[in-house]
Design a protein around this motif. Structure first.
Motif, PDB file in Angstrom:
ATOM      1  N   ALA A   1      16.618  23.888  -0.741  1.00 35.86           N
ATOM      2  CA  ALA A   1      17.419  23.216  -1.773  1.00 35.86           C
ATOM      3  C   ALA A   1      17.182  21.712  -1.822  1.00 35.86           C
ATOM      4  CB  ALA A   1      18.902  23.492  -1.533  1.00 35.86           C
ATOM      5  N   VAL A   2      16.539  21.159  -0.806  1.00 41.15           N
ATOM      6  CA  VAL A   2      16.376  19.701  -0.710  1.00 41.15           C
ATOM      7  C   VAL A   2      15.325  19.216  -1.701  1.00 41.15           C
ATOM      8  CG1 VAL A   2      15.678  17.790   0.782  1.00 41.15           C
ATOM      9  CG2 VAL A   2      17.084  19.663   1.706  1.00 41.15           C
ATOM     10  N   ARG A   3      15.719  18.289  -2.554  1.00 39.79           N
ATOM     11  CA  ARG A   3      14.805  17.610  -3.470  1.00 39.79           C
ATOM     12  C   ARG A   3      15.560  16.442  -4.100  1.00 39.79           C
ATOM     13  NH1 ARG A   3      16.310  22.386  -5.756  1.00 39.79           N
ATOM     14  NH2 ARG A   3      17.322  22.295  -7.817  1.00 39.79           N
ATOM     15  N   PRO A   4      14.851  15.484  -4.655  1.00 37.49           N
ATOM     16  CA  PRO A   4      15.534  14.330  -5.249  1.00 37.49           C
ATOM     17  C   PRO A   4      16.508  14.761  -6.335  1.00 37.49           C
ATOM     18  CG  PRO A   4      13.197  13.878  -5.001  1.00 37.49           C
ATOM     19  CD  PRO A   4      13.381  15.332  -4.684  1.00 37.49           C
ATOM     20  N   GLY A   5      17.690  14.139  -6.330  1.00 44.28           N
ATOM     21  CA  GLY A   5      18.698  14.407  -7.342  1.00 44.28           C
ATOM     22  C   GLY A   5      19.698  15.458  -6.960  1.00 44.28           C
TER      23      GLY A   5
ATOM     24  N   GLU B   1      26.693  12.297  -3.110  1.00 46.69           N
ATOM     25  CA  GLU B   1      25.549  11.384  -3.208  1.00 46.69           C
ATOM     26  C   GLU B   1      24.266  12.168  -3.476  1.00 46.69           C
ATOM     27  OE1 GLU B   1      23.680   7.566  -0.858  1.00 46.69           O
ATOM     28  OE2 GLU B   1      24.757   9.060   0.325  1.00 46.69           O
ATOM     29  N   PRO B   2      23.492  11.787  -4.486  1.00 45.97           N
ATOM     30  CA  PRO B   2      22.220  12.471  -4.736  1.00 45.97           C
ATOM     31  C   PRO B   2      21.202  12.111  -3.653  1.00 45.97           C
ATOM     32  CG  PRO B   2      22.979  11.269  -6.685  1.00 45.97           C
ATOM     33  CD  PRO B   2      23.790  10.794  -5.524  1.00 45.97           C
ATOM     34  N   LEU B   3      20.414  13.084  -3.262  1.00 43.95           N
ATOM     35  CA  LEU B   3      19.337  12.818  -2.317  1.00 43.95           C
ATOM     36  C   LEU B   3      18.238  12.021  -3.016  1.00 43.95           C
ATOM     37  CD1 LEU B   3      19.026  16.290  -0.543  1.00 43.95           C
ATOM     38  CD2 LEU B   3      20.395  14.296   0.133  1.00 43.95           C
ATOM     39  N   ALA B   4      17.507  11.254  -2.197  1.00 44.03           N
ATOM     40  CA  ALA B   4      16.416  10.442  -2.729  1.00 44.03           C
ATOM     41  C   ALA B   4      15.283  10.438  -1.720  1.00 44.03           C
ATOM     42  CB  ALA B   4      16.894   9.006  -2.993  1.00 44.03           C
ATOM     43  N   PRO B   5      14.066  10.178  -2.171  1.00 41.77           N
ATOM     44  CA  PRO B   5      12.932  10.158  -1.255  1.00 41.77           C
ATOM     45  C   PRO B   5      13.170   9.188  -0.095  1.00 41.77           C
ATOM     46  CG  PRO B   5      12.153  10.165  -3.508  1.00 41.77           C
ATOM     47  CD  PRO B   5      13.643   9.990  -3.580  1.00 41.77           C
ATOM     48  N   GLY B   6      12.795   9.627   1.094  1.00 44.15           N
ATOM     49  CA  GLY B   6      12.953   8.818   2.287  1.00 44.15           C
ATOM     50  C   GLY B   6      14.195   9.126   3.086  1.00 44.15           C
ATOM     51  N   MET B   7      15.131   9.874   2.530  1.00 41.12           N
ATOM     52  CA  MET B   7      16.311  10.257   3.306  1.00 41.12           C
ATOM     53  C   MET B   7      15.916  11.326   4.323  1.00 41.12           C
ATOM     54  SD  MET B   7      19.427  10.440   0.568  1.00 41.12           S
ATOM     55  CE  MET B   7      19.973   8.995  -0.360  1.00 41.12           C
ATOM     56  N   ALA B   8      16.268  11.105   5.578  1.00 41.41           N
ATOM     57  CA  ALA B   8      15.945  12.029   6.669  1.00 41.41           C
ATOM     58  C   ALA B   8      17.237  12.531   7.285  1.00 41.41           C
ATOM     59  CB  ALA B   8      15.093  11.329   7.720  1.00 41.41           C
ATOM     60  N   PHE B   9      17.318  13.837   7.514  1.00 36.48           N
ATOM     61  CA  PHE B   9      18.563  14.405   8.014  1.00 36.48           C
ATOM     62  C   PHE B   9      18.300  15.781   8.617  1.00 36.48           C
ATOM     63  CE2 PHE B   9      18.064  14.823   3.441  1.00 36.48           C
ATOM     64  CZ  PHE B   9      18.123  16.196   3.235  1.00 36.48           C
ATOM     65  N   SER B  10      19.305  16.280   9.326  1.00 34.52           N
ATOM     66  CA  SER B  10      19.211  17.611   9.914  1.00 34.52           C
ATOM     67  C   SER B  10      19.732  18.660   8.945  1.00 34.52           C
ATOM     68  CB  SER B  10      20.004  17.685  11.222  1.00 34.52           C
ATOM     69  OG  SER B  10      21.406  17.584  10.963  1.00 34.52           O
ATOM     70  N   ILE B  11      19.208  19.878   9.098  1.00 35.98           N
ATOM     71  CA  ILE B  11      19.768  21.073   8.463  1.00 35.98           C
ATOM     72  C   ILE B  11      20.078  22.021   9.618  1.00 35.98           C
ATOM     73  CG2 ILE B  11      19.366  23.019   6.935  1.00 35.98           C
ATOM     74  CD1 ILE B  11      19.497  20.507   5.359  1.00 35.98           C
TER      75      ILE B  11
ATOM     76  N   THR C   1       8.585  15.142  -4.181  1.00 38.16           N
ATOM     77  CA  THR C   1       8.412  16.450  -4.812  1.00 38.16           C
ATOM     78  C   THR C   1       9.289  17.545  -4.206  1.00 38.16           C
ATOM     79  OG1 THR C   1       6.547  16.897  -3.324  1.00 38.16           O
ATOM     80  CG2 THR C   1       6.043  15.944  -5.483  1.00 38.16           C
ATOM     81  N   GLY C   2      10.027  17.240  -3.135  1.00 40.44           N
ATOM     82  CA  GLY C   2      10.842  18.281  -2.507  1.00 40.44           C
ATOM     83  C   GLY C   2      11.247  17.921  -1.101  1.00 40.44           C
ATOM     84  N   VAL C   3      10.754  18.684  -0.133  1.00 40.37           N
ATOM     85  CA  VAL C   3      11.213  18.531   1.229  1.00 40.37           C
ATOM     86  C   VAL C   3      10.045  18.681   2.195  1.00 40.37           C
ATOM     87  CG1 VAL C   3      11.749  20.993   1.488  1.00 40.37           C
ATOM     88  CG2 VAL C   3      12.938  19.322   2.928  1.00 40.37           C
ATOM     89  N   ARG C   4      10.161  17.997   3.309  1.00 37.54           N
ATOM     90  CA  ARG C   4       9.165  18.107   4.381  1.00 37.54           C
ATOM     91  C   ARG C   4       9.906  18.354   5.683  1.00 37.54           C
ATOM     92  NH1 ARG C   4       5.162  13.224   6.521  1.00 37.54           N
ATOM     93  NH2 ARG C   4       3.955  14.484   8.006  1.00 37.54           N
ATOM     94  N   ARG C   5       9.568  19.435   6.370  1.00 36.85           N
ATOM     95  CA  ARG C   5      10.146  19.690   7.684  1.00 36.85           C
ATOM     96  C   ARG C   5       9.413  18.849   8.729  1.00 36.85           C
ATOM     97  NH1 ARG C   5      13.187  24.662   8.506  1.00 36.85           N
ATOM     98  NH2 ARG C   5      12.917  26.170   6.789  1.00 36.85           N
ATOM     99  N   LEU C   6      10.163  18.254   9.646  1.00 32.51           N
ATOM    100  CA  LEU C   6       9.567  17.510  10.750  1.00 32.51           C
ATOM    101  C   LEU C   6       9.609  18.293  12.059  1.00 32.51           C
ATOM    102  CD1 LEU C   6      10.820  13.873  10.052  1.00 32.51           C
ATOM    103  CD2 LEU C   6       8.831  15.089   9.131  1.00 32.51           C
TER     104      LEU C   6
END
Length: 372
Positions: A273-277, A324-334, A357-362
Protein backbone atom coordinates in the motif's frame (compact mmCIF):
# COMPACT_ATOMS: atom_id res chain seq x y z
CA UNK A 1 27.70 10.63 13.10
CA UNK A 2 30.97 9.43 11.73
CA UNK A 3 32.77 11.11 8.88
CA UNK A 4 30.93 8.98 6.30
CA UNK A 5 28.99 12.04 5.14
CA UNK A 6 30.88 14.91 3.52
CA UNK A 7 31.09 18.23 5.34
CA UNK A 8 28.91 19.74 2.62
CA UNK A 9 26.00 17.55 3.76
CA UNK A 10 26.12 19.00 7.27
CA UNK A 11 26.64 22.53 5.95
CA UNK A 12 23.52 22.08 3.83
CA UNK A 13 21.56 20.78 6.83
CA UNK A 14 22.58 23.79 8.90
CA UNK A 15 21.52 26.17 6.14
CA UNK A 16 18.17 24.44 5.68
CA UNK A 17 17.58 24.46 9.43
CA UNK A 18 18.26 28.20 9.54
CA UNK A 19 15.80 28.78 6.70
CA UNK A 20 13.18 26.60 8.40
CA UNK A 21 13.65 28.60 11.62
CA UNK A 22 13.30 31.91 9.80
CA UNK A 23 10.18 30.68 7.98
CA UNK A 24 8.60 29.84 11.36
CA UNK A 25 9.58 33.13 12.98
CA UNK A 26 12.13 31.47 15.26
CA UNK A 27 15.18 33.58 16.13
CA UNK A 28 17.48 30.69 17.08
CA UNK A 29 17.63 26.96 17.71
CA UNK A 30 19.24 25.66 20.91
CA UNK A 31 20.21 22.03 20.31
CA UNK A 32 21.63 19.86 23.09
CA UNK A 33 23.03 16.30 22.74
CA UNK A 34 20.82 13.86 20.89
CA UNK A 35 19.75 12.95 17.38
CA UNK A 36 19.13 16.56 16.29
CA UNK A 37 22.66 17.61 17.20
CA UNK A 38 24.10 14.58 15.43
CA UNK A 39 21.94 15.31 12.39
CA UNK A 40 23.02 18.95 12.14
CA UNK A 41 26.76 18.78 12.85
CA UNK A 42 27.70 15.11 13.17
CA UNK A 43 28.70 15.40 16.83
CA UNK A 44 27.68 12.49 19.03
CA UNK A 45 28.01 14.41 22.28
CA UNK A 46 27.67 12.80 25.67
CA UNK A 47 24.53 13.94 27.51
CA UNK A 48 26.03 15.37 30.69
CA UNK A 49 25.02 17.74 33.47
CA UNK A 50 27.62 20.03 31.87
CA UNK A 51 25.91 21.89 29.03
CA UNK A 52 26.71 21.18 25.40
CA UNK A 53 24.57 23.30 23.08
CA UNK A 54 24.56 24.22 19.42
CA UNK A 55 23.42 27.83 19.11
CA UNK A 56 21.97 28.18 15.62
CA UNK A 57 20.58 31.67 14.94
CA UNK A 58 18.28 32.02 11.96
CA UNK A 59 20.38 34.88 10.59
CA UNK A 60 23.87 34.52 12.06
CA UNK A 61 26.71 32.03 12.26
CA UNK A 62 26.27 28.98 14.50
CA UNK A 63 28.37 28.38 17.61
CA UNK A 64 28.88 25.06 19.36
CA UNK A 65 29.18 25.61 23.12
CA UNK A 66 30.96 22.74 24.88
CA UNK A 67 32.47 22.05 28.32
CA UNK A 68 36.22 22.62 28.22
CA UNK A 69 36.94 18.97 28.97
CA UNK A 70 34.74 17.93 26.01
CA UNK A 71 36.48 20.24 23.54
CA UNK A 72 38.84 17.47 22.26
CA UNK A 73 35.84 15.23 21.52
CA UNK A 74 34.08 18.01 19.65
CA UNK A 75 37.23 18.74 17.64
CA UNK A 76 37.49 15.05 16.74
CA UNK A 77 33.93 15.03 15.36
CA UNK A 78 32.68 16.16 11.93
CA UNK A 79 31.63 19.44 13.59
CA UNK A 80 35.27 20.53 13.53
CA UNK A 81 35.30 20.53 9.73
CA UNK A 82 32.26 22.74 9.26
CA UNK A 83 33.87 26.11 9.90
CA UNK A 84 31.67 26.85 12.90
CA UNK A 85 33.10 28.24 16.12
CA UNK A 86 33.53 25.76 18.96
CA UNK A 87 33.35 27.79 22.17
CA UNK A 88 34.51 26.02 25.35
CA UNK A 89 33.47 27.00 28.87
CA UNK A 90 35.27 26.30 32.14
CA UNK A 91 34.05 24.73 35.35
CA UNK A 92 33.38 28.06 37.04
CA UNK A 93 31.66 29.65 34.02
CA UNK A 94 27.91 29.94 33.53
CA UNK A 95 27.21 28.24 30.19
CA UNK A 96 23.59 29.43 30.11
CA UNK A 97 24.71 33.03 30.36
CA UNK A 98 27.26 32.28 27.63
CA UNK A 99 24.55 30.96 25.32
CA UNK A 100 22.39 34.01 26.09
CA UNK A 101 25.26 36.29 25.08
CA UNK A 102 25.51 34.56 21.70
CA UNK A 103 21.89 35.23 20.74
CA UNK A 104 20.83 38.16 18.54
CA UNK A 105 19.94 41.23 20.66
CA UNK A 106 16.25 40.80 19.94
CA UNK A 107 16.36 37.02 19.81
CA UNK A 108 13.77 35.78 22.28
CA UNK A 109 11.79 33.36 20.11
CA UNK A 110 13.79 30.22 20.71
CA UNK A 111 13.26 26.60 19.72
CA UNK A 112 14.89 24.12 22.09
CA UNK A 113 15.72 20.48 21.42
CA UNK A 114 12.77 18.19 22.09
CA UNK A 115 14.94 15.96 24.27
CA UNK A 116 16.52 18.80 26.24
CA UNK A 117 16.49 18.09 29.98
CA UNK A 118 13.86 19.99 31.92
CA UNK A 119 16.43 21.58 34.21
CA UNK A 120 18.23 22.99 31.16
CA UNK A 121 15.00 24.39 29.72
CA UNK A 122 14.28 26.09 33.04
CA UNK A 123 17.78 27.53 33.29
CA UNK A 124 17.55 28.92 29.78
CA UNK A 125 14.24 30.50 30.73
CA UNK A 126 15.93 32.17 33.70
CA UNK A 127 19.03 33.24 31.74
CA UNK A 128 17.07 34.76 28.84
CA UNK A 129 14.42 37.14 30.18
CA UNK A 130 11.27 37.13 28.09
CA UNK A 131 12.29 34.03 26.21
CA UNK A 132 9.51 32.37 24.21
CA UNK A 133 10.53 28.70 24.16
CA UNK A 134 9.06 26.13 21.77
CA UNK A 135 10.12 22.63 20.61
CA UNK A 136 12.77 22.54 17.91
CA UNK A 137 11.20 19.38 16.51
CA UNK A 138 8.58 21.49 14.76
CA UNK A 139 11.39 23.31 12.91
CA UNK A 140 13.52 20.28 12.08
CA UNK A 141 10.78 17.73 11.43
CA UNK A 142 10.57 18.08 7.65
CA UNK A 143 14.35 17.99 7.29
CA UNK A 144 14.67 14.71 9.17
CA UNK A 145 11.42 13.23 7.86
CA UNK A 146 12.48 13.19 4.20
CA UNK A 147 15.62 11.09 3.96
CA UNK A 148 18.22 11.90 1.33
CA UNK A 149 19.74 9.22 -0.89
CA UNK A 150 22.76 9.08 1.44
CA UNK A 151 20.47 8.48 4.41
CA UNK A 152 18.55 5.75 2.60
CA UNK A 153 21.87 4.07 1.78
CA UNK A 154 22.79 4.26 5.47
CA UNK A 155 19.48 2.66 6.46
CA UNK A 156 19.99 -0.02 3.81
CA UNK A 157 23.39 -0.89 5.29
CA UNK A 158 21.77 -1.10 8.71
CA UNK A 159 19.03 -3.33 7.31
CA UNK A 160 21.53 -5.65 5.65
CA UNK A 161 23.50 -5.93 8.88
CA UNK A 162 20.46 -6.90 10.96
CA UNK A 163 19.30 -9.32 8.23
CA UNK A 164 22.65 -11.06 8.60
CA UNK A 165 21.92 -11.60 12.30
CA UNK A 166 18.50 -13.09 11.60
CA UNK A 167 20.15 -15.44 9.09
CA UNK A 168 22.21 -16.92 11.96
CA UNK A 169 19.32 -17.43 14.39
CA UNK A 170 19.51 -21.21 14.13
CA UNK A 171 22.94 -21.09 15.81
CA UNK A 172 21.43 -19.85 19.08
CA UNK A 173 17.69 -20.34 19.22
CA UNK A 174 16.87 -23.88 20.28
CA UNK A 175 15.02 -25.77 23.01
CA UNK A 176 16.74 -26.00 26.36
CA UNK A 177 18.30 -22.52 26.21
CA UNK A 178 16.96 -19.51 28.06
CA UNK A 179 15.74 -16.36 26.38
CA UNK A 180 18.52 -14.46 28.20
CA UNK A 181 21.24 -16.73 26.84
CA UNK A 182 19.92 -16.41 23.28
CA UNK A 183 19.74 -12.64 23.73
CA UNK A 184 23.40 -12.42 24.74
CA UNK A 185 24.46 -14.28 21.62
CA UNK A 186 22.28 -12.06 19.43
CA UNK A 187 23.70 -8.88 20.99
CA UNK A 188 27.25 -10.02 20.24
CA UNK A 189 26.26 -10.89 16.68
CA UNK A 190 24.66 -7.48 16.13
CA UNK A 191 28.01 -5.83 16.83
CA UNK A 192 29.91 -8.42 14.79
CA UNK A 193 27.60 -7.68 11.84
CA UNK A 194 28.79 -4.07 11.77
CA UNK A 195 26.72 -2.19 14.31
CA UNK A 196 28.44 0.06 16.82
CA UNK A 197 26.00 -0.97 19.54
CA UNK A 198 23.14 -3.41 20.05
CA UNK A 199 20.11 -1.37 21.11
CA UNK A 200 17.60 -4.09 21.96
CA UNK A 201 17.14 -7.86 21.73
CA UNK A 202 13.55 -8.92 22.32
CA UNK A 203 13.30 -12.71 22.62
CA UNK A 204 9.73 -13.71 23.47
CA UNK A 205 9.16 -17.46 23.60
CA UNK A 206 5.86 -19.25 24.05
CA UNK A 207 3.48 -17.12 26.18
CA UNK A 208 6.09 -14.33 26.40
CA UNK A 209 5.65 -13.75 22.67
CA UNK A 210 2.17 -12.43 23.42
CA UNK A 211 3.73 -9.36 25.08
CA UNK A 212 4.87 -7.08 22.21
CA UNK A 213 7.64 -5.43 24.27
CA UNK A 214 8.67 -8.45 26.31
CA UNK A 215 12.42 -8.12 26.57
CA UNK A 216 13.82 -11.40 27.82
CA UNK A 217 13.74 -13.67 30.85
CA UNK A 218 15.21 -16.87 32.26
CA UNK A 219 12.38 -18.87 30.69
CA UNK A 220 13.70 -22.02 29.03
CA UNK A 221 12.64 -22.33 25.40
CA UNK A 222 10.60 -25.48 24.84
CA UNK A 223 10.12 -27.71 21.77
CA UNK A 224 7.40 -26.32 19.54
CA UNK A 225 7.57 -22.79 20.99
CA UNK A 226 6.87 -19.85 18.70
CA UNK A 227 9.54 -17.22 19.43
CA UNK A 228 9.28 -13.53 18.51
CA UNK A 229 12.74 -12.02 17.91
CA UNK A 230 12.81 -8.22 17.53
CA UNK A 231 16.35 -6.84 17.29
CA UNK A 232 18.14 -3.65 16.33
CA UNK A 233 21.23 -1.56 16.78
CA UNK A 234 23.03 1.62 15.82
CA UNK A 235 25.56 1.70 13.00
CA UNK A 236 28.80 3.72 13.25
CA UNK A 237 27.20 6.48 11.14
CA UNK A 238 24.35 6.76 13.67
CA UNK A 239 21.57 5.20 11.60
CA UNK A 240 19.44 2.48 13.18
CA UNK A 241 18.24 -0.99 12.32
CA UNK A 242 15.05 -2.67 13.55
CA UNK A 243 13.63 -5.95 12.31
CA UNK A 244 11.37 -8.67 13.72
CA UNK A 245 10.99 -12.27 12.65
CA UNK A 246 9.05 -15.08 14.29
CA UNK A 247 10.53 -18.56 14.62
CA UNK A 248 9.24 -21.87 15.87
CA UNK A 249 11.42 -24.50 17.53
CA UNK A 250 9.99 -27.50 15.73
CA UNK A 251 6.58 -27.88 14.17
CA UNK A 252 3.92 -25.23 14.81
CA UNK A 253 0.36 -26.05 15.77
CA UNK A 254 -2.21 -25.76 13.01
CA UNK A 255 -3.75 -22.76 14.79
CA UNK A 256 -0.44 -20.90 15.00
CA UNK A 257 0.50 -21.70 11.40
CA UNK A 258 -2.89 -20.44 10.23
CA UNK A 259 -2.79 -17.09 11.99
CA UNK A 260 0.87 -16.61 11.10
CA UNK A 261 -0.15 -16.87 7.43
CA UNK A 262 -2.84 -14.23 8.04
CA UNK A 263 -0.15 -12.01 9.54
CA UNK A 264 2.27 -12.60 6.67
CA UNK A 265 -0.34 -11.61 4.11
CA UNK A 266 -1.36 -8.55 6.15
CA UNK A 267 2.24 -7.37 6.35
CA UNK A 268 2.65 -7.85 2.60
CA UNK A 269 -0.57 -5.92 1.92
CA UNK A 270 0.56 -3.04 4.11
CA UNK A 271 3.93 -2.82 2.37
CA UNK A 272 2.22 -2.93 -1.02
CA UNK A 273 0.00 0.00 0.00
CA UNK A 274 2.99 2.33 0.42
CA UNK A 275 3.32 4.99 -2.28
CA UNK A 276 3.35 8.79 -2.47
CA UNK A 277 0.03 10.39 -1.53
CA UNK A 278 -1.29 7.43 0.45
CA UNK A 279 -1.83 8.42 4.06
CA UNK A 280 -0.12 6.83 7.02
CA UNK A 281 -3.46 5.64 8.37
CA UNK A 282 -4.28 3.94 5.05
CA UNK A 283 -1.09 1.89 5.34
CA UNK A 284 -2.11 1.00 8.90
CA UNK A 285 -5.56 -0.05 7.68
CA UNK A 286 -4.06 -2.23 4.95
CA UNK A 287 -2.45 -4.34 7.68
CA UNK A 288 -5.29 -4.14 10.18
CA UNK A 289 -8.26 -5.02 7.97
CA UNK A 290 -7.20 -8.56 6.93
CA UNK A 291 -6.24 -9.37 10.51
CA UNK A 292 -9.66 -8.21 11.72
CA UNK A 293 -11.42 -10.10 8.94
CA UNK A 294 -9.74 -13.31 10.13
CA UNK A 295 -11.07 -12.73 13.64
CA UNK A 296 -7.85 -11.47 15.24
CA UNK A 297 -8.52 -7.72 15.25
CA UNK A 298 -8.60 -7.53 19.05
CA UNK A 299 -5.16 -9.15 19.19
CA UNK A 300 -3.37 -6.56 17.03
CA UNK A 301 -2.81 -4.05 19.83
CA UNK A 302 -0.30 -1.50 18.49
CA UNK A 303 0.26 0.82 15.54
CA UNK A 304 1.54 -0.70 12.31
CA UNK A 305 4.80 1.22 12.22
CA UNK A 306 7.13 4.04 13.20
CA UNK A 307 9.67 6.16 11.41
CA UNK A 308 13.38 5.39 11.72
CA UNK A 309 16.65 7.17 11.05
CA UNK A 310 19.04 8.53 13.66
CA UNK A 311 16.43 7.42 16.19
CA UNK A 312 14.75 4.03 16.37
CA UNK A 313 11.34 5.71 16.72
CA UNK A 314 10.66 8.99 14.94
CA UNK A 315 8.16 10.44 12.46
CA UNK A 316 6.18 9.31 10.56
CA UNK A 317 3.97 7.06 12.70
CA UNK A 318 1.85 4.55 10.78
CA UNK A 319 -1.31 4.62 12.86
CA UNK A 320 -5.03 5.30 12.59
CA UNK A 321 -5.73 9.02 12.78
CA UNK A 322 -2.51 10.06 11.06
CA UNK A 323 -3.78 11.57 7.82
CA UNK A 324 -0.35 12.79 6.67
CA UNK A 325 0.31 11.74 3.05
CA UNK A 326 3.44 9.70 2.48
CA UNK A 327 6.18 11.26 0.38
CA UNK A 328 9.42 10.04 -1.17
CA UNK A 329 12.20 9.65 1.37
CA UNK A 330 10.00 8.74 4.33
CA UNK A 331 11.42 5.63 6.04
CA UNK A 332 9.44 3.59 8.53
CA UNK A 333 8.64 0.13 9.82
CA UNK A 334 5.75 -2.10 8.80
CA UNK A 335 5.23 -4.46 11.76
CA UNK A 336 1.78 -5.88 12.34
CA UNK A 337 1.43 -8.48 15.08
CA UNK A 338 -1.05 -10.94 16.53
CA UNK A 339 -0.81 -11.71 20.25
CA UNK A 340 -2.90 -14.31 22.08
CA UNK A 341 -2.49 -13.56 25.82
CA UNK A 342 -1.01 -16.40 27.86
CA UNK A 343 -0.37 -18.51 24.77
CA UNK A 344 1.90 -17.10 22.05
CA UNK A 345 2.27 -14.32 19.51
CA UNK A 346 3.84 -13.36 16.20
CA UNK A 347 5.16 -10.21 14.51
CA UNK A 348 6.83 -9.48 11.16
CA UNK A 349 8.74 -6.21 10.80
CA UNK A 350 10.57 -4.67 7.86
CA UNK A 351 11.92 -1.17 7.33
CA UNK A 352 10.65 0.35 4.08
CA UNK A 353 11.15 3.62 2.22
CA UNK A 354 8.51 5.44 0.23
CA UNK A 355 9.92 6.10 -3.25
CA UNK A 356 8.78 8.16 -6.23
CA UNK A 357 7.11 5.10 -7.72
CA UNK A 358 6.09 3.06 -4.66
CA UNK A 359 8.00 1.29 -1.94
CA UNK A 360 11.42 -0.21 -1.31
CA UNK A 361 12.04 -2.81 1.38
CA UNK A 362 15.31 -2.41 3.28
CA UNK A 363 14.98 -5.77 5.07
CA UNK A 364 15.04 -8.83 2.84
CA UNK A 365 15.23 -11.72 5.32
CA UNK A 366 12.54 -14.37 4.58
CA UNK A 367 9.13 -13.57 6.02
CA UNK A 368 7.79 -17.09 5.91
CA UNK A 369 7.61 -18.86 9.26
CA UNK A 370 11.09 -20.21 10.03
CA UNK A 371 11.18 -23.65 11.62
CA UNK A 372 14.38 -24.25 13.57
Amino acid sequence: MSGSLPSSAFTDRLARAQKAAADRGVDALLITPGADLRYLVGYRAMPLERLTCLVLPAAADPVLVVPLLERPAALASPAAGLGLEIRPWGETDDPFALVASLLPPSGRRLAVANRMWAEQVLRFGAAIPGADLSPAGAVLRDLRLHKTADEVDALLRAGQAIDAVHARMGEWLRPGRTEAAVSRDIADAIVTAGHETASFTIVGSGPNGASPHHHLSDRVIEPGDPVVVDIGGVMPDGYCSDSTRTYVTGEPTDEFAAYYEVLRQAQAASVAAVRPGVTAEQVDAAAREPIAAAGYGDYFVHRTGHGIGLEEHEDPYIVAGNTEPLAPGMAFSIEPGIYLPGRHGARIEDIVVCTETGVRRLNLAPRELVRL
